[in-house]
Scaffold this active site. Structure first.
Site, short mmCIF file in Angstrom:
data_model
loop_
_atom_site.label_atom_id
_atom_site.label_comp_id
_atom_site.label_asym_id
_atom_site.label_seq_id
_atom_site.Cartn_x
_atom_site.Cartn_y
_atom_site.Cartn_z
N TYR A 234 0.84 -1.21 0.00
CA TYR A 234 0.00 0.00 0.00
C TYR A 234 0.87 1.26 0.00
O TYR A 234 0.56 2.24 -0.66
CB TYR A 234 -0.94 -0.01 1.21
CG TYR A 234 -1.74 1.27 1.36
CD1 TYR A 234 -2.59 1.72 0.34
CD2 TYR A 234 -1.62 2.06 2.51
CE1 TYR A 234 -3.32 2.90 0.48
CE2 TYR A 234 -2.35 3.22 2.66
CZ TYR A 234 -3.20 3.64 1.64
OH TYR A 234 -3.91 4.82 1.77
N ARG B 28 1.31 6.94 -6.72
CA ARG B 28 0.15 7.82 -6.89
C ARG B 28 0.55 9.27 -6.63
O ARG B 28 0.20 10.18 -7.39
CB ARG B 28 -0.98 7.37 -5.96
CG ARG B 28 -2.19 8.27 -6.00
CD ARG B 28 -3.38 7.70 -5.24
NE ARG B 28 -3.14 7.43 -3.82
CZ ARG B 28 -4.08 7.06 -2.97
NH1 ARG B 28 -5.33 6.90 -3.38
NH2 ARG B 28 -3.78 6.81 -1.70
N TYR C 189 -1.07 12.94 6.62
CA TYR C 189 -0.62 11.92 7.56
C TYR C 189 0.88 12.06 7.81
O TYR C 189 1.64 12.34 6.89
CB TYR C 189 -0.85 10.51 6.99
CG TYR C 189 -2.25 9.93 7.13
CD1 TYR C 189 -3.20 10.47 7.99
CD2 TYR C 189 -2.62 8.80 6.39
CE1 TYR C 189 -4.46 9.91 8.11
CE2 TYR C 189 -3.88 8.24 6.49
CZ TYR C 189 -4.80 8.79 7.36
OH TYR C 189 -6.03 8.24 7.47
N GLU D 220 -13.68 -1.44 6.71
CA GLU D 220 -13.71 -0.12 6.06
C GLU D 220 -15.06 0.02 5.38
O GLU D 220 -15.54 -0.93 4.76
CB GLU D 220 -12.56 0.01 5.05
CG GLU D 220 -12.54 1.35 4.33
CD GLU D 220 -11.29 1.55 3.45
OE1 GLU D 220 -10.16 1.37 3.96
OE2 GLU D 220 -11.46 1.88 2.26
C1 3EB Z 1 -7.68 5.77 5.97
O1 3EB Z 1 -8.54 6.51 6.46
C2 3EB Z 1 -8.16 4.40 5.57
O2 3EB Z 1 -5.47 5.47 -0.09
O3 3EB Z 1 -7.11 6.15 -1.37
C3 3EB Z 1 -9.43 5.07 2.90
C4 3EB Z 1 -9.85 5.67 1.71
C5 3EB Z 1 -8.13 4.64 3.03
C6 3EB Z 1 -8.94 5.86 0.67
C7 3EB Z 1 -6.67 5.70 -0.29
C8 3EB Z 1 -7.23 4.85 1.98
C9 3EB Z 1 -7.63 5.45 0.81
O4 3EB Z 1 -6.50 6.09 5.86
C10 3EB Z 1 -7.66 3.96 4.26
#
Ligand code: 3EB
Length: 307
Positions: free
Chosen positions: A119, A126, A178, A298
């Site tokens: 991931y 990306r 993040y 999720e």
């Molecule tokens: C999160 O909140 C959970 O990488 O496009 C949710 C929606 C999540 C989209 C993405 C990742 C993505 O981080 C993971």
């Protein structure tokens, strides 16, 4: 992959095949269709199949990382970058610059290869494409990113000639901000997006999980994770309603897709959702891996405004 019949021009419809098991369903497959009341034109652009009307464009790209030549970085990172570069190039060529919603399905999302979780590799690629096309990450589309057992990287997207309103969740740090502990490059998505289309608002709630701030909360407790996820979705629906004058969206109006890591958790997750949303709940449940290995569930959702 995106061939579900072809028309006289030989072009296939864009179809995203999500090859992951349905949970608790009588049928073996479910299909989601997006209809247009206007005429549509189909096209092909490199590896993308798309269909568009005057305002909207829906496309699907599947890339097998085995067939991608990686000059630097891993094969998956390069596949992600190439996919998003093709996507942005298409949107510019077609005059549909505004990305509303993206559905990302990544094979073996939690596997660690060459020292980095896949991931996180995907996020690097990306992010590089966003930078190359000068796409600011703080106006990212709504999205989801889930893991499937096998198959190619598969990305579907809905874009338009006008922008959607991006929404963030005040209980969470924006994903594009993040901290580095979640990988060298941040994910590029917004928590939700609301778009005006044919006199209606469409609300897209991104994949939402048991995250507060930037931390996973309730590790190992799928019931508490499901409740926390629904609390996050409720806040996003309230945010959407704050931005529109019409009758408010309600949880019971949304269509949910619920991704569950362990199939055995399905009855409990469903029971909690039914408690929170009520008997009008419309949801489909599938097994999928979530992008942090401590997340067990999720949930994403979408709705058209009643007005
Ligand atoms: C999160 O909140 C959970 O990488 O496009 C949710 C929606 C999540 C989209 C993405 C990742 C993505 O981080 C993971």
């Amino acid at each position: 992959m995106c061939s579900l019949g072809a028309n006289a021009s030989g072009l296939a419809w864009p179809v995203q095949a999500v090859l992951t098991p349905l949970l608790g369903a009588e049928s073996t497959a479910e299909r989601e269709y997006w209809y247009s009341s206007q005429p549509v034109r189909r096209g092909q652009f490199h590896d993308i199949c798309f269909s568009r009307n005057d305002e909207l464009l829906f496309g699907v790209i599947t890339l097998d990382e085995q067939h991608v030549t990686a000059s630097s970085g891993t094969a998956l990172q390069c596949a992600a970058e190439q996919a998003y570069r093709q996507l942005f190039a298409l949107l510019e060529a077609e005059g549909c610059r505004h990305l509303w919603r993206v559905w990302n399905y990544i094979p073996r999302i939690n596997a660690i290869e060459q020292g980095l979780e896949r991931y996180r590799q995907f996020n690097i690629g990306r992010h590089q494409a966003f930078s190359a096309f000068e796409r600011p990450v703080d106006s990212s589309p709504a999205a989801c990113a889930l893991g499937v057992a096998t198959g190619p990287l598969s990305i579907a997207f809905l874009a338009a000639d006008h922008a959607a309103q991006g929404l963030e969740n005040p209980r969470q740090i924006s994903a594009f901000a993040y901290p580095r502990q979640y990988g060298p490059r941040s994910p590029t998505f917004s928590r939700a997006a609301m778009a005006r289309q044919a006199g209606q608002d469409i609300l897209f709630i991104s994949g939402t999980a048991s995250i507060v701030g930037h931390d996973t909360v309730h590790p190992g407790d799928v019931a508490a994770q499901t409740r926390e996820t629904m609390a996050n979705i409720a806040v996003l629906v309230a945010e959407a309603n704050r931005h529109r004058p019409g009758s408010p969206f309600a949880l019971a109006q949304l269509d949910y897709r619920v991704y569950i890591r362990h199939p055995a958790d399905y009855p409990l997750v469903r029971q909690i959702l039914e408690q929170q949303v009520g008997p009008a709940l419309r949801a489909s449940y599938v097994q999928a891996d979530v992008c942090r290995d401590d997340l067990l569930v999720e949930i994403e959702a979408q709705a058209f405004s009643p007005d």
